[in-house]
Write a protein that holds these residues in place. Structure first.
Motif, PDB file in Angstrom:
ATOM      1  N   GLY A   1       0.907  -1.348  -0.065  1.00 17.65           N
ATOM      2  CA  GLY A   1       0.172   0.265  -0.050  1.00 17.65           C
ATOM      3  C   GLY A   1       1.121   1.187  -0.165  1.00 17.65           C
ATOM      4  O   GLY A   1       0.436   2.160  -0.267  1.00 17.65           O
TER       5      GLY A   1
ATOM      6  N   THR B   1      -6.359  -0.745  -7.744  1.00 14.32           N
ATOM      7  CA  THR B   1      -6.730  -1.335  -6.498  1.00 14.32           C
ATOM      8  C   THR B   1      -6.726  -2.826  -6.326  1.00 14.32           C
ATOM      9  O   THR B   1      -7.046  -3.944  -5.382  1.00 14.32           O
ATOM     10  CB  THR B   1      -8.423  -1.167  -6.264  1.00 14.32           C
ATOM     11  OG1 THR B   1      -9.594  -2.188  -7.324  1.00 14.32           O
ATOM     12  CG2 THR B   1      -8.554  -0.140  -5.503  1.00 14.32           C
TER      13      THR B   1
ATOM     14  N   ASP C   1      -5.187  -4.489  -0.132  1.00 11.71           N
ATOM     15  CA  ASP C   1      -5.874  -4.566   0.817  1.00 11.71           C
ATOM     16  C   ASP C   1      -7.414  -3.876   0.773  1.00 11.71           C
ATOM     17  O   ASP C   1      -6.779  -2.757   0.308  1.00 11.71           O
ATOM     18  CB  ASP C   1      -5.960  -5.109   1.805  1.00 11.71           C
ATOM     19  CG  ASP C   1      -5.133  -3.564   2.922  1.00 11.71           C
ATOM     20  OD1 ASP C   1      -5.474  -2.925   2.486  1.00 11.71           O
ATOM     21  OD2 ASP C   1      -3.783  -4.093   3.383  1.00 11.71           O
ATOM     22  N   LEU C   2      -8.724  -4.183   1.202  1.00 12.30           N
ATOM     23  CA  LEU C   2      -9.645  -3.341   1.291  1.00 12.30           C
ATOM     24  C   LEU C   2      -9.176  -1.707   1.266  1.00 12.30           C
ATOM     25  O   LEU C   2     -10.433  -0.407   0.956  1.00 12.30           O
ATOM     26  CB  LEU C   2     -10.569  -4.198   1.174  1.00 12.30           C
ATOM     27  CG  LEU C   2     -11.700  -4.941   1.199  1.00 12.30           C
ATOM     28  CD1 LEU C   2     -12.387  -5.763   1.916  1.00 12.30           C
ATOM     29  CD2 LEU C   2     -12.721  -4.258  -0.253  1.00 12.30           C
ATOM     30  N   GLU C   3      -8.768  -1.669   2.646  1.00 10.93           N
ATOM     31  CA  GLU C   3      -8.760  -0.690   3.220  1.00 10.93           C
ATOM     32  C   GLU C   3      -7.315   0.293   2.000  1.00 10.93           C
ATOM     33  O   GLU C   3      -7.777   1.728   2.776  1.00 10.93           O
ATOM     34  CB  GLU C   3      -8.192  -0.640   4.707  1.00 10.93           C
ATOM     35  CG  GLU C   3      -8.542   0.215   5.625  1.00 10.93           C
ATOM     36  CD  GLU C   3      -7.210   0.166   6.846  1.00 10.93           C
ATOM     37  OE1 GLU C   3      -6.361   0.484   7.473  1.00 10.93           O
ATOM     38  OE2 GLU C   3      -7.895  -1.167   7.636  1.00 10.93           O
ATOM     39  N   ASN C   4      -7.139  -0.210   2.459  1.00 11.56           N
ATOM     40  CA  ASN C   4      -6.105   0.529   1.340  1.00 11.56           C
ATOM     41  C   ASN C   4      -6.362   1.003  -0.302  1.00 11.56           C
ATOM     42  O   ASN C   4      -6.317   1.935  -0.597  1.00 11.56           O
ATOM     43  CB  ASN C   4      -4.990  -0.356   0.787  1.00 11.56           C
ATOM     44  CG  ASN C   4      -3.291  -0.037   2.380  1.00 11.56           C
ATOM     45  OD1 ASN C   4      -3.034   1.237   2.497  1.00 11.56           O
ATOM     46  ND2 ASN C   4      -2.585  -1.365   2.304  1.00 11.56           N
TER      47      ASN C   4
ATOM     48  N   ALA D   1      -9.936   1.790  -0.373  1.00 13.17           N
ATOM     49  CA  ALA D   1     -10.079   2.871   0.397  1.00 13.17           C
ATOM     50  C   ALA D   1      -9.705   4.540  -0.004  1.00 13.17           C
ATOM     51  O   ALA D   1     -10.454   5.052  -0.374  1.00 13.17           O
ATOM     52  CB  ALA D   1     -11.478   2.648   1.232  1.00 13.17           C
ATOM     53  N   GLY D   2      -8.528   3.860   0.678  1.00 15.88           N
ATOM     54  CA  GLY D   2      -7.916   5.315   1.085  1.00 15.88           C
ATOM     55  C   GLY D   2      -6.771   5.990  -0.965  1.00 15.88           C
ATOM     56  O   GLY D   2      -6.771   6.852  -0.960  1.00 15.88           O
TER      57      GLY D   2
END
Ligand code: ADP
Ligand code: ADP
Length: 233
Positions: free
Chosen positions: A146, A170, A174-177, A179-180
């Motif tokens: 990320g 993307t 991972d999902l969190e990264n 979204a960022g």
């Protein structure tokens, strides 16, 4: 118009191995748009992305980027044109392993002839923008996936190019990264007023689109109603 494709066809190989990767695609993208390119594997997304990014030439047709027909630019001029006008985010990030984050981000500026001290100053400001102020001195292998991606985004922004091209932004994080990164792309589009062109399989990425283009069998289709959901940093 930031990008204009007129009757672009791309054919790979010949004879029985002949593949029509792009079939007479025409597309006009205004400055400031955020275009998301979707479609199944093999539909021509990568080929179209590479042509919009001036990394590949069509078999026939015209490609105008910021008003310049890049199909007519010789390779030598094309290199400088890319440095000034197009920021890239590749799936593999392509960070140089023996350079620190700030040196990687400064690289396009140094290539444009900007003094090293100034280039590094801007690189650090951009690393702060992507949330990597503490990682300026780290080498790529010392950063998470990320973080590497954020560094690659900072590098894409370094020369303040009017067009940013992203391939599957993307897919490796991972999902969190993810979204960022989507928040970051929205911010780039708004703050830097850059035109953004993204190829992706990820339906979540469509949220940052002002426009969605679907590829199928080398042809481009437009969605009737582009959704736009806001992403906040
Ligand atoms: P994606 O589905 O992520 O776009 P692909 O697997 O379609 O990726 O393609 C990855 C790379 O491999 C592309 O840059 C493309 O130029 C190359 N490639 C794809 N298909 C072929 C092929 N039939 N022959 C040679 N190279 C190919
Ligand atoms: P996508 O990115 O949607 O997966 P691509 O643009 O990679 O699609 O590929 C479109 C078509 O062109 C596919 O049939 C692919 O196999 C073919 N292709 C892509 N690159 C090459 C290449 N370098 N040589 C031969 N065929 C290719």
């Amino acid at each position: 118009m930031a990008v204009e494709l007129r009757n672009v066809t791309k054919i790979y190989g010949n004879g029985v191995a002949r593949t029509v990767a792009l079939d007479n695609v025409s597309l006009s993208i205004s400055a400031g748009e955020s275009v998301v390119l979707m479609g199944p594997s093999g539909s021509g997304k990568t080929t179209l992305l590479n042509i919009v990014a001036a990394l590949d030439r069509p078999t026939s047709g015209e490609v105008y980027i910021m008003g310049v027909d890049v199909t007519r630019l010789p390779e030598g001029k094309l290199e400088r044109f890319r440095l000034r006008n197009i920021g890239y985010l590749f799936q593999s990030y392509n960070l140089i392993p023996y350079l620190t984050a700030e040196q990687n981000v400064a690289l396009p500026l140094i290539a444009l002839g900007i003094r090293k001290e100034l280039a590094l100053l801007r690189a650090r400001a951009l690393l702060e923008f992507v949330g990597l102020e503490k990682a300026a001195g780290l080498y790529p292998h010392q950063m998470s996936g990320g973080m590497q991606q954020r560094a690659a985004i900072a590098r894409a922004l370094a020369a303040n190019p009017p067009l940013i091209v992203l391939d599957e932004p993307t897919s490796n994080i991972d999902l969190e990264n993810a979204a960022g990164v989507l928040a970051l792309i929205t911010a780039v589009n708004k703050i830097f007023k850059a035109t953004v062109f993204i190829a992706t399989h990820d339906p979540d990425v469509a949220r940052v689109a002002t426009r969605i283009v679907y590829m199928r069998g080398g042809k481009a289709y437009e969605a009737a109603e582009p959704p736009r959901r806001e992403f906040k940093l």
